[in-house]
Design a protein around this motif. Sequence first.
Motif, mmCIF file in Angstrom:
data_model
loop_
_atom_site.group_PDB
_atom_site.id
_atom_site.type_symbol
_atom_site.label_atom_id
_atom_site.label_comp_id
_atom_site.label_asym_id
_atom_site.label_seq_id
_atom_site.Cartn_x
_atom_site.Cartn_y
_atom_site.Cartn_z
ATOM 1 N N ILE A 1 0.854 -1.190 0.000
ATOM 2 C CA ILE A 1 0.000 0.000 0.000
ATOM 3 C C ILE A 1 0.889 1.239 0.000
ATOM 4 O O ILE A 1 1.713 1.418 0.885
ATOM 5 N N GLU A 2 0.708 2.092 -1.006
ATOM 6 C CA GLU A 2 1.491 3.329 -1.074
ATOM 7 C C GLU A 2 0.877 4.422 -0.206
ATOM 8 O O GLU A 2 1.569 5.069 0.560
ATOM 9 N N ARG A 3 -0.405 4.663 -0.361
ATOM 10 C CA ARG A 3 -1.093 5.750 0.334
ATOM 11 C C ARG A 3 -2.573 5.400 0.472
ATOM 12 O O ARG A 3 -3.094 4.579 -0.262
ATOM 13 N N ILE A 4 -3.233 6.102 1.379
ATOM 14 C CA ILE A 4 -4.688 6.056 1.472
ATOM 15 C C ILE A 4 -5.157 7.499 1.342
ATOM 16 O O ILE A 4 -4.729 8.376 2.102
ATOM 17 N N TYR A 5 -6.008 7.734 0.359
ATOM 18 C CA TYR A 5 -6.527 9.083 0.128
ATOM 19 C C TYR A 5 -7.986 9.152 0.569
ATOM 20 O O TYR A 5 -8.757 8.218 0.337
ATOM 21 N N ILE A 6 -8.352 10.241 1.180
ATOM 22 C CA ILE A 6 -9.749 10.559 1.470
ATOM 23 C C ILE A 6 -10.121 11.605 0.425
ATOM 24 O O ILE A 6 -9.645 12.742 0.475
ATOM 25 N N ALA A 7 -10.925 11.187 -0.543
ATOM 26 C CA ALA A 7 -11.202 12.036 -1.708
ATOM 27 C C ALA A 7 -12.689 12.391 -1.755
ATOM 28 O O ALA A 7 -13.543 11.553 -1.450
ATOM 29 N N PRO A 8 -13.012 13.618 -2.145
ATOM 30 C CA PRO A 8 -14.411 14.029 -2.219
ATOM 31 C C PRO A 8 -15.129 13.281 -3.342
ATOM 32 O O PRO A 8 -14.702 13.307 -4.495
ATOM 33 N N THR A 9 -16.186 12.582 -3.007
ATOM 34 C CA THR A 9 -16.921 11.782 -3.977
ATOM 35 C C THR A 9 -17.343 12.622 -5.176
ATOM 36 O O THR A 9 -17.922 13.690 -5.029
ATOM 37 N N GLY A 10 -16.991 12.131 -6.374
ATOM 38 C CA GLY A 10 -17.379 12.795 -7.608
ATOM 39 C C GLY A 10 -16.536 13.999 -7.993
ATOM 40 O O GLY A 10 -16.815 14.648 -8.994
ATOM 41 N N HIS A 11 -15.505 14.330 -7.201
ATOM 42 C CA HIS A 11 -14.707 15.519 -7.483
ATOM 43 C C HIS A 11 -13.227 15.208 -7.683
ATOM 44 O O HIS A 11 -12.375 16.035 -7.392
ATOM 45 N N TYR A 12 -12.927 14.002 -8.148
ATOM 46 C CA TYR A 12 -11.546 13.631 -8.452
ATOM 47 C C TYR A 12 -11.575 12.629 -9.598
ATOM 48 O O TYR A 12 -12.602 12.021 -9.877
ATOM 49 N N LYS B 1 -1.650 14.592 -7.189
ATOM 50 C CA LYS B 1 -1.689 15.874 -7.900
ATOM 51 C C LYS B 1 -3.103 16.442 -7.978
ATOM 52 O O LYS B 1 -3.365 17.359 -8.735
ATOM 53 N N GLN B 2 -4.025 15.872 -7.198
ATOM 54 C CA GLN B 2 -5.407 16.346 -7.211
ATOM 55 C C GLN B 2 -5.778 16.915 -5.842
ATOM 56 O O GLN B 2 -5.093 16.698 -4.853
ATOM 57 N N ASN B 3 -6.895 17.607 -5.811
ATOM 58 C CA ASN B 3 -7.359 18.232 -4.586
ATOM 59 C C ASN B 3 -8.171 17.218 -3.777
ATOM 60 O O ASN B 3 -9.367 17.079 -3.967
ATOM 61 N N VAL B 4 -7.484 16.501 -2.875
ATOM 62 C CA VAL B 4 -8.162 15.524 -2.022
ATOM 63 C C VAL B 4 -8.362 16.120 -0.636
ATOM 64 O O VAL B 4 -7.749 17.133 -0.281
ATOM 65 N N LEU B 5 -9.216 15.502 0.155
ATOM 66 C CA LEU B 5 -9.495 16.013 1.493
ATOM 67 C C LEU B 5 -8.346 15.731 2.463
ATOM 68 O O LEU B 5 -8.040 16.554 3.320
ATOM 69 N N ALA B 6 -7.730 14.554 2.331
ATOM 70 C CA ALA B 6 -6.632 14.182 3.231
ATOM 71 C C ALA B 6 -5.874 13.007 2.635
ATOM 72 O O ALA B 6 -6.402 12.264 1.804
ATOM 73 N N THR B 7 -4.639 12.844 3.088
ATOM 74 C CA THR B 7 -3.799 11.740 2.651
ATOM 75 C C THR B 7 -3.198 11.071 3.876
ATOM 76 O O THR B 7 -2.580 11.736 4.709
ATOM 77 N N ILE B 8 -3.391 9.766 3.986
ATOM 78 C CA ILE B 8 -2.772 9.001 5.067
ATOM 79 C C ILE B 8 -1.478 8.431 4.516
ATOM 80 O O ILE B 8 -1.490 7.629 3.585
ATOM 81 N N LYS B 9 -0.362 8.876 5.090
ATOM 82 C CA LYS B 9 0.959 8.508 4.595
ATOM 83 C C LYS B 9 1.723 7.629 5.571
ATOM 84 O O LYS B 9 2.742 7.064 5.204
ATOM 85 N N GLY B 10 1.281 7.558 6.814
ATOM 86 C CA GLY B 10 2.037 6.828 7.815
ATOM 87 C C GLY B 10 1.153 5.982 8.709
ATOM 88 O O GLY B 10 -0.057 6.186 8.798
ATOM 89 N N SER B 11 1.781 5.036 9.376
ATOM 90 C CA SER B 11 1.077 4.144 10.288
ATOM 91 C C SER B 11 0.354 4.924 11.382
ATOM 92 O O SER B 11 0.932 5.819 12.000
ATOM 93 N N ASN B 12 -0.912 4.613 11.591
ATOM 94 C CA ASN B 12 -1.730 5.188 12.662
ATOM 95 C C ASN B 12 -1.876 6.709 12.565
ATOM 96 O O ASN B 12 -2.180 7.368 13.541
ATOM 97 N N ASP C 1 -14.789 9.320 -0.531
ATOM 98 C CA ASP C 1 -14.380 7.961 -0.861
ATOM 99 C C ASP C 1 -13.070 7.677 -0.150
ATOM 100 O O ASP C 1 -12.243 8.575 0.028
ATOM 101 N N ILE C 2 -12.879 6.428 0.236
ATOM 102 C CA ILE C 2 -11.594 5.983 0.772
ATOM 103 C C ILE C 2 -10.897 5.272 -0.376
ATOM 104 O O ILE C 2 -11.364 4.243 -0.865
ATOM 105 N N VAL C 3 -9.799 5.854 -0.856
ATOM 106 C CA VAL C 3 -9.089 5.321 -2.017
ATOM 107 C C VAL C 3 -7.749 4.769 -1.541
ATOM 108 O O VAL C 3 -6.912 5.521 -1.035
ATOM 109 N N VAL C 4 -7.558 3.462 -1.692
ATOM 110 C CA VAL C 4 -6.312 2.816 -1.297
ATOM 111 C C VAL C 4 -5.478 2.620 -2.555
ATOM 112 O O VAL C 4 -5.898 1.944 -3.489
ATOM 113 N N VAL C 5 -4.307 3.249 -2.582
ATOM 114 C CA VAL C 5 -3.423 3.147 -3.743
ATOM 115 C C VAL C 5 -2.441 2.012 -3.469
ATOM 116 O O VAL C 5 -1.685 2.045 -2.501
ATOM 117 N N VAL C 6 -2.499 1.009 -4.339
ATOM 118 C CA VAL C 6 -1.693 -0.197 -4.164
ATOM 119 C C VAL C 6 -0.625 -0.263 -5.242
ATOM 120 O O VAL C 6 -0.895 -0.007 -6.419
#
Length: 134
Positions: free
Chosen positions: A51-62, A70-81, A93-98
């Motif tokens: 897993i590279e990152r977990i993005y919290i992205a606004p539904t329908g706006h990405y 490179k997009q306007n997301v609500l938050a990015t989880i980059k580290g443990s906990n 949306d919870i987007v898990v980048v693998v």
Amino acid sequence: MEATLVIGLVVVWWLLPKLPPETWPRITGPIIQITSRRGYLAVPLGQESGIERIYIAPTGHYDPCKDLAKQNVLATIKGSNQTVAIPPNTIFDIVVVVRAFEPEAIACASKENLAVGIKATGTFKIPFKYSTDD
């Protein structure tokens, strides 16, 4: 002159970044118990998949077909906990980048062979299950 100074100070204060209010909902990422490659959430050292990152992205706006970094997301989880704040009353949306890379068995590294398990507790609940979204 004083009015110009006051207006200038108000504009500077308004433009400075501010921490989100404590009332904003918080999302905490998973606790990763492996040593991860530097700069990724859960790609073990010496491996190319995880897993590279977990993005919290606004539904329908990405655009899920483009790099979310490179997009306007609500938050990015980059580290443990890691805990991130999101605006209240936001549909997201919870987007898990693998990252999936296996040079000797490239046939196995396909979207059809990937699944991400997800579970959420707290303000909202998601029972543990594997994603159906390839």
